[in-house]
Design a protein around this motif. Structure first.
Motif, PDB file in Angstrom:
ATOM      1  N   UNK A 518      34.081  31.276  38.902  1.00 55.29           N
ATOM      2  CA  UNK A 518      35.427  31.630  39.354  1.00 55.29           C
ATOM      3  C   UNK A 518      35.531  32.892  39.616  1.00 55.29           C
ATOM      4  N   UNK A 519      34.352  33.812  39.469  1.00 58.01           N
ATOM      5  CA  UNK A 519      34.172  35.083  39.882  1.00 58.01           C
ATOM      6  C   UNK A 519      34.235  35.132  41.636  1.00 58.01           C
ATOM      7  N   UNK A 520      33.664  34.161  42.368  1.00 57.74           N
ATOM      8  CA  UNK A 520      33.819  34.324  43.613  1.00 57.74           C
ATOM      9  C   UNK A 520      35.019  34.062  44.057  1.00 57.74           C
ATOM     10  N   UNK A 521      35.785  33.118  43.454  1.00 58.00           N
ATOM     11  CA  UNK A 521      37.464  32.788  43.786  1.00 58.00           C
ATOM     12  C   UNK A 521      38.268  33.926  43.650  1.00 58.00           C
ATOM     13  N   UNK A 522      37.860  34.786  42.514  1.00 58.83           N
ATOM     14  CA  UNK A 522      38.738  35.979  42.061  1.00 58.83           C
ATOM     15  C   UNK A 522      38.504  37.258  43.513  1.00 58.83           C
ATOM     16  N   UNK A 523      37.089  37.416  43.551  1.00 60.85           N
ATOM     17  CA  UNK A 523      36.876  38.410  44.441  1.00 60.85           C
ATOM     18  C   UNK A 523      37.302  38.201  45.798  1.00 60.85           C
ATOM     19  N   UNK A 524      37.239  37.070  46.276  1.00 62.00           N
ATOM     20  CA  UNK A 524      37.970  36.691  47.705  1.00 62.00           C
ATOM     21  C   UNK A 524      39.586  37.092  47.420  1.00 62.00           C
ATOM     22  N   UNK A 525      40.143  36.797  46.333  1.00 59.56           N
ATOM     23  CA  UNK A 525      41.497  37.095  46.271  1.00 59.56           C
ATOM     24  C   UNK A 525      41.921  38.655  46.585  1.00 59.56           C
ATOM     25  N   UNK A 526      41.026  39.575  46.015  1.00 62.13           N
ATOM     26  CA  UNK A 526      40.840  40.944  46.336  1.00 62.13           C
ATOM     27  C   UNK A 526      41.032  41.210  47.652  1.00 62.13           C
ATOM     28  N   UNK A 527      40.512  40.499  48.576  1.00 59.33           N
ATOM     29  CA  UNK A 527      40.509  40.682  50.234  1.00 59.33           C
ATOM     30  C   UNK A 527      41.588  40.147  50.800  1.00 59.33           C
ATOM     31  N   UNK A 528      42.635  39.397  50.262  1.00 61.78           N
ATOM     32  CA  UNK A 528      43.506  38.932  50.880  1.00 61.78           C
ATOM     33  C   UNK A 528      44.615  39.708  51.508  1.00 61.78           C
ATOM     34  N   UNK A 529      44.810  41.031  50.806  1.00 63.90           N
ATOM     35  CA  UNK A 529      45.576  41.963  51.252  1.00 63.90           C
ATOM     36  C   UNK A 529      47.180  41.312  51.311  1.00 63.90           C
ATOM     37  N   UNK A 530      47.782  41.730  52.497  1.00 65.54           N
ATOM     38  CA  UNK A 530      49.256  41.182  52.569  1.00 65.54           C
ATOM     39  C   UNK A 530      49.230  40.037  53.590  1.00 65.54           C
ATOM     40  N   UNK A 531      48.061  39.071  53.771  1.00 66.76           N
ATOM     41  CA  UNK A 531      48.008  37.944  54.646  1.00 66.76           C
ATOM     42  C   UNK A 531      48.732  36.830  53.812  1.00 66.76           C
ATOM     43  N   UNK A 532      48.843  36.730  52.640  1.00 65.90           N
ATOM     44  CA  UNK A 532      49.941  35.921  51.785  1.00 65.90           C
ATOM     45  C   UNK A 532      50.775  36.707  50.935  1.00 65.90           C
ATOM     46  N   UNK A 533      51.771  36.042  50.739  1.00 68.82           N
ATOM     47  CA  UNK A 533      52.748  36.431  49.701  1.00 68.82           C
ATOM     48  C   UNK A 533      52.123  36.494  48.234  1.00 68.82           C
ATOM     49  N   UNK A 534      52.857  36.998  47.220  1.00 65.15           N
ATOM     50  CA  UNK A 534      52.496  37.067  45.804  1.00 65.15           C
ATOM     51  C   UNK A 534      52.152  35.884  45.353  1.00 65.15           C
ATOM     52  N   UNK A 535      53.109  34.785  45.504  1.00 59.44           N
ATOM     53  CA  UNK A 535      52.951  33.394  44.977  1.00 59.44           C
ATOM     54  C   UNK A 535      51.783  32.706  45.498  1.00 59.44           C
ATOM     55  N   UNK A 536      51.290  32.941  46.656  1.00 58.33           N
ATOM     56  CA  UNK A 536      50.252  31.978  47.425  1.00 58.33           C
ATOM     57  C   UNK A 536      49.062  32.840  46.971  1.00 58.33           C
TER      58      UNK A 536
END
Length: 570
Positions: A518-536
């Motif tokens: 899950x760590x990798x999944x979480x770190x990937x989320x940190x790089x999303x920026x504003x490419x997705x909204x909060x819900x997604x």
């Protein structure tokens, strides 16, 4: 190590700032000349859009350079002048932005066709966010400029505030913001009460000024709401976050239905303290045996690194990159008194702390590192167009770091008490503050009279509701809102995010601690920026914002911890 900001990463010196300002003004002139060509062709569309994004990036740098100097010393006259210049330029850009957005909305169909072109598709979300504003565009909105003026006036007022003295063991001690928390730890209840009275009296001496600033801020918010065509300030705030309007009310209702947990905890603290009356100046009690000691900041950094090692070596390398020039660690005259991290593309993440050697300061460091590392990952994965994640999302991220800290090492009862105090403050008190803001905003939106006494009465009512019968309300308690800088220095309707963020973060922590992948999944989320909204963005880490079982899990966990502490101390 000094632990001071290096502000010359933004600009090498003031002369470079002046050049940057002049370059920006030229770009603004160019933009005004070509803006009308937005829908002439895909090529013109891209030229205008890219220049608009570039201007937004440049004004951030021009604005942030003097702003960060003022964060360290509000009386820095040289950079105050530069800041006022930047503020005026920013205000003019807001007016051009309004005209640009109106033009884009008018030609929405043509732009949507342009965005199908592979060369233009990168800007699809950029325009989706813009179009979501629909009719909510105003060319007559001085909100930002007014807000910065109010913040600066408040910071100057507090930096010049005259604090009284109390006698402690034969010595006269000044009761100011730096030393107040230490005085509340004093074994002598008379000292604690005297310190509490003294600091409240200091703030009461400028109560009219603080009231005026607070109401000006909220009226500025409401005026912006009207200018943009929203039916309420809350509607505007939730629209900005792409969240349903009902979310804040839903959270307030959920928390109100669980106030028994807060009441039980305060009753336990009162019982363990052995006091007939438990007052706000007794909040440091009970004192349970612990191995705590004065913590040097170097040690705090080491604790943070060990704590955050759960997130992996890459995350730690990002933490290490921040240590030397990104953190201003210690309190000083004229410096902002609230901890924060500057979420900007310009320079590096700037972490402002007021560290005094306490464990709470370590927690604050770990929290702010959450914001700072989030920013680093976002900048690595996005250009300026999409780097800026929502404040809501970054509060969740910072609270994940706190959850890791709260669950690290062997916890004694003093640690358990501290964690409960922190969690309950985040979950319950921040909603109390949100409800406080909401009630005052509702009065103002309905054109009802609001003054210091009305505000203080509302605050006292909420203190009683949220804390229950275990808390004895004193004469100064209703004025506690005067000392909460967030009400003026932070955006309105922000504090609920600490509450919801804490509960979502607890869920993410349990996933991190039970599933190494899950760590990798979480770190990937940190790089999303504003490419997705909060819900997604939250869905990308398997979190459903509207799953009430997440909130229930947090409440159940708090209840278990309270019962454990009660059993251990029985």
């Amino acid at each position: 190590m000094e632990y001071k900001w290096n502000l010359h990463i933004i600009y090498g010196n003031d002369e470079e700032w002046l050049k940057g300002k002049e370059d920006l003004l030229k770009d603004i002139d160019e933009f005004n000349h070509i803006m009308s060509s937005l829908t002439n062709s895909v090529e013109d569309f891209l030229t205008v859009t890219k220049l608009k994004v570039l201007i937004d990036e440049k004004i951030e740098r021009v604005y942030c350079y003097p702003r960060r100097f003022l964060d360290l010393d509000i009386e820095d006259k040289q950079h105050k002048e530069a800041f006022n210049e930047a503020l005026n330029i920013y205000q003019s850009i807001l007016k051009h932005t309004s005209a640009f957005e109106s033009l884009a909305i008018e030609h929405k169909k043509e732009i949507e066709e342009f965005l199908k072109d592979e060369n233009a598709s990168y800007y699809k979300r950029y325009y989706e966010i813009m179009f979501a504003k629909c009719l909510h565009v105003s060319s007559n909105d001085d909100w930002f400029k007014n807000y910065q003026i109010i913040r600066n006036e408040y910071q100057s007022l507090i930096s010049e505030l005259e604090f009284g003295k109390i006698n402690v063991n034969g010595k006269d001690i000044v009761v100011n913001n730096d030393g107040y928390s230490n005085l509340l730890l004093n074994e002598d209840r008379g000292v604690r009460k005297s310190a509490y009275n003294a600091i409240n009296e200091a703030y009461l001496s400028v109560a009219d000024e603080i009231t005026n600033l607070f109401l000006r801020k909220l009226k500025n918010d409401i005026e912006s709401t009207k200018n943009k065509g929203y039916d309420s300030f809350m509607s505007m705030k939730m629209s900005e976050l792409e969240l349903p309007r009902t979310l804040i009310n839903d959270i307030i209702n959920v928390i109100n239905n669980k106030l028994g947990i807060m009441h039980d905890f305060l009753s336990l603290k009162k019982d363990l303290s052995g006091l007939d009356e438990y007052c706000l100046y007794d909040s440091s009690l009970p004192k349970l045996s612990t191995n705590s000691h004065h913590i040097e900041f170097d040690e705090a950094i080491n604790i943070a690194r060990v704590t955050l090692s759960l997130l992996g070596s890459d995350y730690l390398s990002h933490v290490d990159s921040l240590i030397n020039e990104s953190i201003d660690a210690f309190p000083s005259k004229g410096k902002r008194t609230n901890d924060f991290t500057g979420i900007t593309y310009a320079g590096i993440p700037y972490v402002c702390l007021n560290f005094t050697g306490k464990k709470a300061g370590v927690r604050a460091l770990i929290h702010e590192l959450g914001h700072a590392v989030h920013l680093l990952y976002s900048k690595e994965n996005n250009d300026f167009t999409y780097f800026e994640f929502s404040l809501f999302l970054t509060e969740v991220v910072a609270k994940v770091n706190e959850a890791i800290f709260n669950n690290s090492g062997n916890l004694d009862d003093a640690d358990l008490l501290s964690i409960l105090s922190t969690q309950l403050n985040s979950i319950f008190n921040q909603i109390m503050f949100t409800e406080f803001e909401m009630r005052i905003v509702n009065l103002l939106e309905n054109n009802e009279h609001v003054d210091k006494d009305i505000i203080s009465h509302i605050y006292e009512e909420l203190l009683k509701k949220y804390n229950g019968s275990a808390l004895t309300i004193g004469e100064y308690d209703k004025y506690g809102w005067l000392r909460i800088s967030h009400f003026i220095m932070q955006e309105s309707f922000y504090l609920y995010q600490y509450s919801l963020g804490t509960m979502l973060a607890n869920k993410i922590y349990h996933k991190l601690s039970s599933d190494d992948n899950y760590k990798e999944t979480y770190i990937s989320m940190l790089g999303i920026g504003n490419k997705m909204n909060i819900i997604d963005s939250l869905k990308s880490v398997e979190i459903d914002l509207f799953d009430k079982t997440i909130l229930d899990d947090s409440f159940n966990n708090l209840d278990v911890m309270i019962k454990k502490l009660k059993k251990n101390q029985s």
